[in-house]
Design a protein around this motif. Structure first.
Motif, PDB file in Angstrom:
ATOM      1  N   GLU A  20      68.091 153.184  18.865  1.00  0.00           N
ATOM      2  CA  GLU A  20      69.220 153.049  19.788  1.00  0.00           C
ATOM      3  C   GLU A  20      70.296 152.133  19.209  1.00  0.00           C
ATOM      4  O   GLU A  20      71.491 152.436  19.302  1.00  0.00           O
ATOM      5  CB  GLU A  20      68.732 152.515  21.139  1.00  0.00           C
ATOM      6  N   LEU A  21      69.894 151.031  18.612  1.00  0.00           N
ATOM      7  CA  LEU A  21      70.851 150.086  18.027  1.00  0.00           C
ATOM      8  C   LEU A  21      71.649 150.734  16.893  1.00  0.00           C
ATOM      9  O   LEU A  21      72.882 150.633  16.854  1.00  0.00           O
ATOM     10  CB  LEU A  21      70.125 148.843  17.520  1.00  0.00           C
ATOM     11  N   TYR A  22      70.957 151.402  15.978  1.00  0.00           N
ATOM     12  CA  TYR A  22      71.665 152.039  14.865  1.00  0.00           C
ATOM     13  C   TYR A  22      72.581 153.163  15.351  1.00  0.00           C
ATOM     14  O   TYR A  22      73.687 153.328  14.839  1.00  0.00           O
ATOM     15  CB  TYR A  22      70.687 152.559  13.810  1.00  0.00           C
ATOM     16  N   ALA A  23      72.145 153.922  16.330  1.00  0.00           N
ATOM     17  CA  ALA A  23      72.995 154.993  16.887  1.00  0.00           C
ATOM     18  C   ALA A  23      74.238 154.404  17.529  1.00  0.00           C
ATOM     19  O   ALA A  23      75.347 154.936  17.342  1.00  0.00           O
ATOM     20  CB  ALA A  23      72.202 155.825  17.889  1.00  0.00           C
ATOM     21  N   GLU A  24      74.097 153.303  18.253  1.00  0.00           N
ATOM     22  CA  GLU A  24      75.246 152.636  18.877  1.00  0.00           C
ATOM     23  C   GLU A  24      76.240 152.160  17.823  1.00  0.00           C
ATOM     24  O   GLU A  24      77.443 152.103  18.077  1.00  0.00           O
ATOM     25  CB  GLU A  24      74.781 151.444  19.717  1.00  0.00           C
ATOM     26  N   GLN A  25      75.742 151.803  16.652  1.00  0.00           N
ATOM     27  CA  GLN A  25      76.601 151.332  15.563  1.00  0.00           C
ATOM     28  C   GLN A  25      77.222 152.482  14.779  1.00  0.00           C
ATOM     29  O   GLN A  25      77.939 152.263  13.806  1.00  0.00           O
ATOM     30  CB  GLN A  25      75.812 150.423  14.630  1.00  0.00           C
ATOM     31  N   GLY A  26      76.941 153.713  15.189  1.00  0.00           N
ATOM     32  CA  GLY A  26      77.541 154.878  14.552  1.00  0.00           C
ATOM     33  C   GLY A  26      76.790 155.435  13.361  1.00  0.00           C
ATOM     34  O   GLY A  26      77.302 156.307  12.656  1.00  0.00           O
ATOM     35  N   GLU A  27      75.580 154.965  13.141  1.00  0.00           N
ATOM     36  CA  GLU A  27      74.786 155.479  12.027  1.00  0.00           C
ATOM     37  C   GLU A  27      74.175 156.821  12.408  1.00  0.00           C
ATOM     38  O   GLU A  27      73.948 157.104  13.582  1.00  0.00           O
ATOM     39  CB  GLU A  27      73.683 154.490  11.641  1.00  0.00           C
ATOM     40  N   LYS A  28      73.883 157.642  11.398  1.00  0.00           N
ATOM     41  CA  LYS A  28      73.212 158.924  11.628  1.00  0.00           C
ATOM     42  C   LYS A  28      71.707 158.650  11.646  1.00  0.00           C
ATOM     43  O   LYS A  28      71.110 158.324  10.626  1.00  0.00           O
ATOM     44  CB  LYS A  28      73.557 159.914  10.523  1.00  0.00           C
ATOM     45  N   VAL A  29      71.105 158.786  12.822  1.00  0.00           N
ATOM     46  CA  VAL A  29      69.700 158.434  12.998  1.00  0.00           C
ATOM     47  C   VAL A  29      68.869 159.698  13.194  1.00  0.00           C
ATOM     48  O   VAL A  29      69.170 160.516  14.063  1.00  0.00           O
ATOM     49  CB  VAL A  29      69.513 157.493  14.212  1.00  0.00           C
ATOM     50  N   THR A  30      67.846 159.843  12.373  1.00  0.00           N
ATOM     51  CA  THR A  30      66.852 160.898  12.560  1.00  0.00           C
ATOM     52  C   THR A  30      65.603 160.233  13.099  1.00  0.00           C
ATOM     53  O   THR A  30      64.992 159.396  12.426  1.00  0.00           O
ATOM     54  CB  THR A  30      66.532 161.609  11.228  1.00  0.00           C
ATOM     55  N   LYS A  31      65.251 160.594  14.337  1.00  0.00           N
ATOM     56  CA  LYS A  31      64.088 159.992  14.994  1.00  0.00           C
ATOM     57  C   LYS A  31      62.849 160.843  14.735  1.00  0.00           C
ATOM     58  O   LYS A  31      62.828 162.017  15.078  1.00  0.00           O
ATOM     59  CB  LYS A  31      64.318 159.903  16.506  1.00  0.00           C
ATOM     60  N   LEU A  32      61.863 160.236  14.145  1.00  0.00           N
ATOM     61  CA  LEU A  32      60.581 160.911  13.947  1.00  0.00           C
ATOM     62  C   LEU A  32      59.610 160.369  14.984  1.00  0.00           C
ATOM     63  O   LEU A  32      58.951 159.349  14.775  1.00  0.00           O
ATOM     64  CB  LEU A  32      60.046 160.700  12.539  1.00  0.00           C
ATOM     65  N   SER A  33      59.573 161.045  16.117  1.00  0.00           N
ATOM     66  CA  SER A  33      58.659 160.660  17.181  1.00  0.00           C
ATOM     67  C   SER A  33      57.544 161.691  17.258  1.00  0.00           C
ATOM     68  O   SER A  33      57.545 162.680  16.520  1.00  0.00           O
ATOM     69  CB  SER A  33      59.409 160.558  18.507  1.00  0.00           C
ATOM     70  N   ARG A  34      56.602 161.472  18.156  1.00  0.00           N
ATOM     71  CA  ARG A  34      55.427 162.355  18.256  1.00  0.00           C
ATOM     72  C   ARG A  34      55.793 163.810  18.494  1.00  0.00           C
ATOM     73  O   ARG A  34      55.075 164.704  18.081  1.00  0.00           O
ATOM     74  CB  ARG A  34      54.517 161.875  19.384  1.00  0.00           C
ATOM     75  N   ASP A  35      56.916 164.064  19.191  1.00  0.00           N
ATOM     76  CA  ASP A  35      57.297 165.451  19.456  1.00  0.00           C
ATOM     77  C   ASP A  35      57.905 166.124  18.226  1.00  0.00           C
ATOM     78  O   ASP A  35      58.058 167.337  18.192  1.00  0.00           O
ATOM     79  CB  ASP A  35      58.237 165.551  20.664  1.00  0.00           C
ATOM     80  N   VAL A  36      58.239 165.357  17.198  1.00  0.00           N
ATOM     81  CA  VAL A  36      58.783 165.908  15.954  1.00  0.00           C
ATOM     82  C   VAL A  36      57.674 166.085  14.920  1.00  0.00           C
ATOM     83  O   VAL A  36      57.542 167.137  14.305  1.00  0.00           O
ATOM     84  CB  VAL A  36      59.900 165.002  15.387  1.00  0.00           C
ATOM     85  N   VAL A  37      56.886 165.041  14.732  1.00  0.00           N
ATOM     86  CA  VAL A  37      55.773 165.099  13.781  1.00  0.00           C
ATOM     87  C   VAL A  37      54.678 164.151  14.264  1.00  0.00           C
ATOM     88  O   VAL A  37      54.937 163.002  14.588  1.00  0.00           O
ATOM     89  CB  VAL A  37      56.219 164.762  12.337  1.00  0.00           C
ATOM     90  N   ASP A  38      53.464 164.665  14.341  1.00  0.00           N
ATOM     91  CA  ASP A  38      52.324 163.878  14.793  1.00  0.00           C
ATOM     92  C   ASP A  38      51.723 163.153  13.598  1.00  0.00           C
ATOM     93  O   ASP A  38      51.014 163.757  12.791  1.00  0.00           O
ATOM     94  CB  ASP A  38      51.291 164.790  15.459  1.00  0.00           C
ATOM     95  N   LEU A  39      52.023 161.870  13.478  1.00  0.00           N
ATOM     96  CA  LEU A  39      51.558 161.096  12.328  1.00  0.00           C
ATOM     97  C   LEU A  39      50.066 160.804  12.377  1.00  0.00           C
ATOM     98  O   LEU A  39      49.500 160.328  11.406  1.00  0.00           O
ATOM     99  CB  LEU A  39      52.347 159.790  12.217  1.00  0.00           C
ATOM    100  N   SER A  40      49.431 161.098  13.503  1.00  0.00           N
ATOM    101  CA  SER A  40      47.981 160.899  13.587  1.00  0.00           C
ATOM    102  C   SER A  40      47.207 162.125  13.117  1.00  0.00           C
ATOM    103  O   SER A  40      45.999 162.064  12.914  1.00  0.00           O
ATOM    104  CB  SER A  40      47.573 160.565  15.023  1.00  0.00           C
ATOM    105  N   SER A  41      47.891 163.223  12.898  1.00  0.00           N
ATOM    106  CA  SER A  41      47.253 164.490  12.549  1.00  0.00           C
ATOM    107  C   SER A  41      46.618 164.444  11.161  1.00  0.00           C
ATOM    108  O   SER A  41      47.104 163.769  10.255  1.00  0.00           O
ATOM    109  CB  SER A  41      48.304 165.608  12.579  1.00  0.00           C
ATOM    110  N   VAL A  42      45.560 165.197  11.018  1.00  0.00           N
ATOM    111  CA  VAL A  42      44.935 165.301   9.691  1.00  0.00           C
ATOM    112  C   VAL A  42      45.800 166.141   8.750  1.00  0.00           C
ATOM    113  O   VAL A  42      45.536 166.189   7.551  1.00  0.00           O
ATOM    114  CB  VAL A  42      43.510 165.899   9.768  1.00  0.00           C
TER     115      VAL A  42
END
Length: 170
Positions: A20-42
């Protein structure tokens, strides 16, 4: 100049606040959250490169994602794979996928924990995985130094922080 920032763990806590902070500052932010990629997956070895392939270039990778099982103990190692996938292995696979796209004067920030420095009898898997993350980050910093590159690596190891993860273990 707008920076391209990739942030893991962007759906809550420190990752969400950073995104949120980087987006507010105008940066291009790519969010890798669970709905994008499950980092717990084998399957992180194959899924992470597929997600990163869609990104043109990266100035900063900020690996915030973390996992802790509040019921873990030396007797309960049920979440060993999930803990290490999220806290350590995903960081390694993300770094491998991002390095060819990482701009000069960019870098990687890993969010670790003081438990990765001093250990923890309460959450030993979490502490061990974060200790591994610290060593990986230090090794990556040496790699950049010895290969004459202007890229940087940082580790942030906060102590207790008011997040959902902290609520789980308190």
């Amino acid at each position: 100049m707008t920076k391209s920032i990739v942030i893991t763990g962007a759906n809550s806590g420190i990752g969400q606040a950073a995104a949120e902070l980087y987006a507010e500052q105008g940066e291009k932010v790519t969010k890798l959250s669970r709905d994008v990629v499950d980092l717990s997956s084998v399957n992180i070895e194959t899924t992470i490169p597929q997600v990163i392939a869609k990104i043109k270039n990266v100035d900063w990778l900020i690996h915030v994602a973390g996992f802790v099982n509040p019921r873990e103990s030396f007797e309960n190692l049920d979440t060993l794979q999930e803990t290490f996938n999220v806290n350590l292995f995903s960081a390694i696979y993300l770094t491998k996928a991002v390095l060819p796209k990482l701009n000069e004067k960019g870098g990687i920030i890993f969010v670790s924990s003081t438990a990765g420095i001093i250990g923890s009898g309460k959450v030993p898997l979490y502490a061990t995985s974060k200790g591994g993350l610290n060593t990986f980050a230090q090794s990556l910093a040496f790699h950049f130094k010895f290969n004459d590159t202007s890229k940087s690596v940082f580790v942030v190891a906060p102590g207790p922080t008011n997040t959902k993860m902290r609520d789980l273990t308190s």
